[in-house]
Design an enzyme around this catalytic site. Sequence first.
Site, mmCIF file in Angstrom:
data_model
loop_
_atom_site.group_PDB
_atom_site.id
_atom_site.type_symbol
_atom_site.label_atom_id
_atom_site.label_comp_id
_atom_site.label_asym_id
_atom_site.label_seq_id
_atom_site.Cartn_x
_atom_site.Cartn_y
_atom_site.Cartn_z
ATOM 1 N N SER A 50 -31.575 -14.739 -64.278
ATOM 2 C CA SER A 50 -32.058 -13.829 -63.236
ATOM 3 C C SER A 50 -33.404 -13.258 -63.639
ATOM 4 O O SER A 50 -33.769 -13.243 -64.815
ATOM 5 C CB SER A 50 -31.091 -12.647 -63.031
ATOM 6 N N ASN A 51 -34.112 -12.736 -62.634
ATOM 7 C CA ASN A 51 -35.241 -11.830 -62.840
ATOM 8 C C ASN A 51 -34.939 -10.550 -62.085
ATOM 9 O O ASN A 51 -34.296 -10.578 -61.035
ATOM 10 C CB ASN A 51 -36.544 -12.382 -62.252
#
Length: 795
Positions: free
Chosen positions: A239-240
Amino acid sequence: MPLRSRLRHLAVAGIALLTATASLPPAAAAQSHGDHRPHDGKLSAVIRYTEYGIPHIVAKDYANLGFGNGWAQAADQVCTLASGYATVRGERSRWFGADGVPDGSLSSATKNITSDLYFRGVRDSGTVERLLKTPAPAGPSRDVKETMRGFAAGYNAWLKQNRITDPACAGAPWVRPVTELDVASQGFALSVLGGQGRGVDGITAAQPPTAASPGAKTATDPAEAARELFRTDNGAMGSNAVAFSGATTANGRGLLLGNPHYPWQGGRRFWQSQQTIPGELNVMGGSLLGSTTVSIGHTSSVAWSHTVATGTTLNLHQLTVDPADPTAYLVDGKAEKMTRRTVTVPVKDGQPVTRTQWWTRYGPIVTSLGAGLPLPWTKTTAYALNDPNAVNLRASDTALGFSKARSTAEMTAVLRRTQGLPWINTIAADSSGHSLYTQSQVLPRITDDLAQRCSTPLGRATYPSSGLAVLDGSRSDCALGSDPDAVQPGIFGPSRMPALKDAPYAENSNDSAWLTNADRPLTGYERVFGTIGTPRSMRTRGAIQDVSAMAAQGGLKVADLQKQQFADRVPAADLAAADTAKACAALPVGGAADLSEACGVLARWDRKVNTDSRGALLFDRFWRKLLASATPADLWKVPFDPADPVRTPNTLNTAAPAFAKALTDAVSELRAAGIALDSPLGEHQFVVRNGQRIPVPGGTESLGIWNKVEGVWDAAAGGYAEVSTGSSYIQAVGWDGSRCPVARTLLTYSQSSNPNSSHFSDQTELFSGSRWVTERFCEKDILTSPKLRVVFVRG
């Protein structure tokens, strides 16, 4: 009365009817529903559907909210949900055959039979029932248990009242009613995903040594094997997320951009909804399928996202086997018998399989973690797996607390109280301008001092490389101990967690907490949380460059978050594309391996992975091949410098033999597949939905792209013909001073897995065009939706 007005009237009237009880005086409310546990047949909710099939669920209490949630999830995802319930019941072999392969959503089991042996063992031993009975805060709250009960009832009511049209499970005998225990068991599976879930094959295969046992196998390089096992940048899931404080925004309020990279198929998909109990709860966001709460989302004044964290969620205890009994082990010189757990699993078209698992004070005996780290059980040594999340059923309480929070400070208080997140970081922003990053995970309490005192030789190799501690299980003074503020023994308390508050930006892309903000590095945490002063992934480096520039620019709005999500800049190309094109031009021309055309394509490429980018596919195939054959020392001329971690390493070593070979192989591969070197990326990176080819933007982990997409390469089909993982439930959230958040969202793979649903690919088409959904959070926005559809659901 026009249809639109009638729908609005029905929606308002239905909500008023359902929530009237909630507004009664306490005595009257008690008379109306007794012990707050109405019979399942009396549960009900109002669901208002708006564009793209997004449900807005309103109910008077948690059981009824769970009912509406279970109903609506079943309507969109019944086959995926039913498959997950077959998994946690230990029934995959019964329905799909022992040698079938699970989708990997709920464990790392490589076959149905090992998955079943593990989950049937969990069921037979009463593990989840005990957790449900554990009083809060160590166990789940009453409100969460009510949502689980209601979810099961809503799922069952949908099954009873509707015909399944999804061909994946229409008429299938494994689609059956569920119980609260089934719903809770799925939550348990997600909790142990990074611990016991990693070791399912090794747990179910562990058998005492005999004279005929094969010789012990050991990892060639245990440090590297452990490092590979616990990598967070391996493409499986990531994820970011970035939170900007009010110091960087146009109006002094916070901003949040969440971009989780989760599977596009199977049981770890997100599903979007709004959940409302008037006066109690109002939250909107994405839930992992089968979850009764919102996993990632926002309230009226705070928004949050999660990223997969670097904390090592398990540890091993190396046992000294009793010389007189291979199923006993020594602690302080005294023998302790292992506990037998005999499990029988029914098998389709075959005899039931019975196998015994072996458990210790530390956890189950395990003979491997993944394919690369064997842990042989010999006549002298065995290994037990400690997973503190195996007694953690609190993640839903954390999510429920977030769903009622009004600030990042309240979110921090929720994390302190519930301590329920197993393998994720939290990034948040609020309407008052605060930002938050915290690695508040449930981790085994492995201090560096404990690892120094108690590591076995294997642990001295694996702990520095990956945070995997292997402790001497024969000594009671090597126990994990407790922190005074921890909700359960053997884990770190909240005061030990890395955290950063009110920084101009707080960003994470699945590296450790160290460079959450490059100007305010976090240090001082134990190795089990992650590393300090080590190379960052290309995605982290690119993300920090982008968000730090945004913060420095200031005046940020939600529109700037939207631009960042689909900028599709390739950080690896900014470092290497020009040198690649230049070195390519110096290579010999002519013959079958003529690269002259490729040189021009790379030189003209815009260094992006938009669907119309020409040269992106060529660089992608070249870069993957180069990284597969070149070591970091061979790849870059300038090595990593911890004093300059965002800009190093750099300067591509085009003189290395691997460079020319990787470029030649990439060109040959594309030509052999009939793919023009300058083809637009979208012609060869796509998904097919109901016969329609939908181009997909984004790119792979090693390119460093924020909008990460892991394509499935199929040269015969014309390139990347499916997506395995990548950008999933995306949200860009801010506030403009009104009562309604300013939110743009996107569920990249769409709301339903059913190809017969009108919401099977509608948001995927938006994703293809880098377009967003304008969220409808406030009542006035819901009621003015041109697609408003009101459904009253009852048991």
